[in-house]
Write a protein that holds these residues in place. Structure first.
Motif, PDB file in Angstrom:
ATOM      1  N   GLN A 181       0.825  -1.192   0.000  1.00 17.61           N
ATOM      2  CA  GLN A 181       0.000   0.000   0.000  1.00 17.61           C
ATOM      3  C   GLN A 181       0.861   1.245   0.000  1.00 17.61           C
ATOM      4  O   GLN A 181       1.925   1.287   0.618  1.00 17.61           O
ATOM      5  CB  GLN A 181      -0.920   0.010   1.216  1.00 17.61           C
ATOM      6  N   SER A 182       0.379   2.277  -0.676  1.00 19.40           N
ATOM      7  CA  SER A 182       1.086   3.548  -0.663  1.00 19.40           C
ATOM      8  C   SER A 182       0.789   4.265   0.648  1.00 19.40           C
ATOM      9  O   SER A 182      -0.101   3.892   1.408  1.00 19.40           O
ATOM     10  CB  SER A 182       0.629   4.409  -1.846  1.00 19.40           C
ATOM     11  N   ALA A 183       1.548   5.336   0.893  1.00 19.69           N
ATOM     12  CA  ALA A 183       1.351   6.094   2.128  1.00 19.69           C
ATOM     13  C   ALA A 183      -0.044   6.712   2.183  1.00 19.69           C
ATOM     14  O   ALA A 183      -0.710   6.703   3.225  1.00 19.69           O
ATOM     15  CB  ALA A 183       2.424   7.184   2.231  1.00 19.69           C
ATOM     16  N   GLU A 211      -2.747   5.573   0.793  1.00 17.29           N
ATOM     17  CA  GLU A 211      -3.713   4.501   1.042  1.00 17.29           C
ATOM     18  C   GLU A 211      -3.734   4.114   2.517  1.00 17.29           C
ATOM     19  O   GLU A 211      -4.796   3.790   3.068  1.00 17.29           O
ATOM     20  CB  GLU A 211      -3.389   3.289   0.179  1.00 17.29           C
ATOM     21  N   ILE A 212      -2.571   4.137   3.160  1.00 14.16           N
ATOM     22  CA  ILE A 212      -2.504   3.853   4.589  1.00 14.16           C
ATOM     23  C   ILE A 212      -3.318   4.891   5.363  1.00 14.16           C
ATOM     24  O   ILE A 212      -4.109   4.560   6.264  1.00 14.16           O
ATOM     25  CB  ILE A 212      -1.047   3.850   5.077  1.00 14.16           C
ATOM     26  N   VAL A 213      -3.143   6.166   5.012  1.00 14.71           N
ATOM     27  CA  VAL A 213      -3.859   7.231   5.716  1.00 14.71           C
ATOM     28  C   VAL A 213      -5.361   7.146   5.441  1.00 14.71           C
ATOM     29  O   VAL A 213      -6.181   7.341   6.340  1.00 14.71           O
ATOM     30  CB  VAL A 213      -3.290   8.603   5.312  1.00 14.71           C
ATOM     31  N   ARG A 214      -5.747   6.848   4.215  1.00  9.28           N
ATOM     32  CA  ARG A 214      -7.176   6.660   3.916  1.00  9.28           C
ATOM     33  C   ARG A 214      -7.757   5.509   4.742  1.00  9.28           C
ATOM     34  O   ARG A 214      -8.874   5.607   5.273  1.00  9.28           O
ATOM     35  CB  ARG A 214      -7.373   6.383   2.422  1.00  9.28           C
ATOM     36  N   SER A 215      -7.005   4.425   4.856  1.00  8.87           N
ATOM     37  CA  SER A 215      -7.464   3.292   5.662  1.00  8.87           C
ATOM     38  C   SER A 215      -7.562   3.668   7.132  1.00  8.87           C
ATOM     39  O   SER A 215      -8.444   3.183   7.858  1.00  8.87           O
ATOM     40  CB  SER A 215      -6.500   2.104   5.486  1.00  8.87           C
ATOM     41  N   SER A 248       6.253   8.920  -0.613  1.00 12.78           N
ATOM     42  CA  SER A 248       5.948   7.561  -0.150  1.00 12.78           C
ATOM     43  C   SER A 248       5.934   7.436   1.365  1.00 12.78           C
ATOM     44  O   SER A 248       5.471   6.425   1.891  1.00 12.78           O
ATOM     45  CB  SER A 248       6.972   6.574  -0.720  1.00 12.78           C
ATOM     46  N   LEU A 249       6.426   8.459   2.087  1.00 12.26           N
ATOM     47  CA  LEU A 249       6.499   8.363   3.549  1.00 12.26           C
ATOM     48  C   LEU A 249       5.970   9.608   4.258  1.00 12.26           C
ATOM     49  O   LEU A 249       6.148   9.736   5.462  1.00 12.26           O
ATOM     50  CB  LEU A 249       7.940   8.088   3.996  1.00 12.26           C
ATOM     51  N   ALA A 250       5.329  10.516   3.539  1.00 17.40           N
ATOM     52  CA  ALA A 250       4.756  11.710   4.162  1.00 17.40           C
ATOM     53  C   ALA A 250       3.473  12.081   3.429  1.00 17.40           C
ATOM     54  O   ALA A 250       3.429  12.079   2.202  1.00 17.40           O
ATOM     55  CB  ALA A 250       5.749  12.878   4.121  1.00 17.40           C
ATOM     56  N   ARG A 289       4.377  -0.262   5.724  1.00 17.24           N
ATOM     57  CA  ARG A 289       4.329   1.149   6.112  1.00 17.24           C
ATOM     58  C   ARG A 289       3.383   1.316   7.295  1.00 17.24           C
ATOM     59  O   ARG A 289       2.293   0.758   7.315  1.00 17.24           O
ATOM     60  CB  ARG A 289       3.846   2.005   4.941  1.00 17.24           C
ATOM     61  N   GLN A 290       3.817   2.102   8.270  1.00 16.09           N
ATOM     62  CA  GLN A 290       2.989   2.422   9.423  1.00 16.09           C
ATOM     63  C   GLN A 290       3.175   3.895   9.770  1.00 16.09           C
ATOM     64  O   GLN A 290       4.225   4.486   9.506  1.00 16.09           O
ATOM     65  CB  GLN A 290       3.351   1.552  10.634  1.00 16.09           C
ATOM     66  N   ILE A 291       2.151   4.476  10.386  1.00 12.93           N
ATOM     67  CA  ILE A 291       2.205   5.881  10.791  1.00 12.93           C
ATOM     68  C   ILE A 291       3.072   6.005  12.033  1.00 12.93           C
ATOM     69  O   ILE A 291       2.809   5.370  13.056  1.00 12.93           O
ATOM     70  CB  ILE A 291       0.791   6.416  11.066  1.00 12.93           C
ATOM     71  N   ILE A 292       4.115   6.825  11.943  1.00 16.21           N
ATOM     72  CA  ILE A 292       5.026   7.020  13.066  1.00 16.21           C
ATOM     73  C   ILE A 292       4.821   8.385  13.724  1.00 16.21           C
ATOM     74  O   ILE A 292       5.182   8.598  14.880  1.00 16.21           O
ATOM     75  CB  ILE A 292       6.495   6.862  12.617  1.00 16.21           C
TER      76      ILE A 292
END
Length: 230
Positions: free
Chosen positions: A83-85, A87-91, A156-158, A190-193
């Motif tokens: 997953q892209s960054a 997509e992680i935030v949307r999830s 990809s990370l912000a 990827r995880q939110i840090i």
């Protein structure tokens, strides 16, 4: 004549069975393919080696078919992670809307820092953050949901997000906000840090806010020791 008939009727000896053995390949004879994508390399090798002996009493080692190991993958970057960054935030927002904290937990790093600017201090650690969102979900109606207005997708990370709250499909007053999320890659995920929320204030001072800032600057210039209290 009898010996000839006996010879024809005697069973024909069968060849020895094939022996399949897995071992480290020493040479490539057939089907060698190499794929590369940036720093990731896929290698697929198949070696077929067959040897035989004319003697019917030969051992099973006389005929072998050898296959190379399964392809290996080097995950030394996050080029093709699931997953892209964004997509992680949307999830992340979907999990909050669905009251699915188990799904949210997987998206947050264990040592994540979540800084909601309406609180005096940030929430530190996954457990503290999940407890905050549990209280948040328990204190509001299920009809109140986050709606993403815009989200960045180049990094990809912000990720930067603008959002608002909806009440039964209609914008809720004083609910607009913007957030920033930084992610890390750990165990190929990827995880939110880090996260920071800035929410629209219910009371909008307008130009009075500029006067307040000027007053604070004047105090710091007149009494520099006050800077230690900030």
């Amino acid at each position: 004549m009898r010996s000839t008939i006996s010879h024809l009727l005697s069973p024909t000896p069968l060849p020895p069975p094939l022996n399949f053995r897995r071992k480290t390949p020493t040479s490539l004879l057939n089907n060698s393919r190499s794929f590369s994508s940036r720093r990731r390399t896929w290698i697929s090798q198949t070696e077929i080696k067959v040897s035989s002996s004319s003697s019917s009493s030969s051992s099973s080692d006389n005929q072998t078919v050898t296959f190379a190991p399964s392809p290996t993958r080097k995950d030394d970057d996050d080029t093709d992670l699931p997953q892209s960054a964004s997509e992680i935030v949307r999830s992340f927002y979907k999990g909050i809307n669905d009251r699915d904290l188990a799904a949210v937990e997987k998206l947050i790093a264990k040592n994540c820092v979540y800084d909601d600017l309406i609180f005096p201090r940030p929430f530190i650690g996954r457990k503290d953050i999940l407890e905050f969102f549990k209280k948040f979900n328990d204190s509001i109606s299920k009809d109140l949901r986050f709606v993403i207005d815009d989200i960045s997708a180049e990094d990809s990370l912000a990720v930067g997000v603008t959002w608002h709250l909806d009440w039964k499909g209609k914008p809720f007053p004083f609910s607009k906000g913007c957030s920033f999320y930084r992610l890390e890659v750990k165990n190929s995920r990827r995880q939110i840090i880090y996260g920071r929320d800035s929410v629209e204030p219910a009371i909008k001072p307008g130009e009075a806010a500029l006067v307040a800032i000027q007053g604070v600057v004047w105090l710091l210039q007149r009494f520099p020791q006050l800077a230690d209290q900030l």
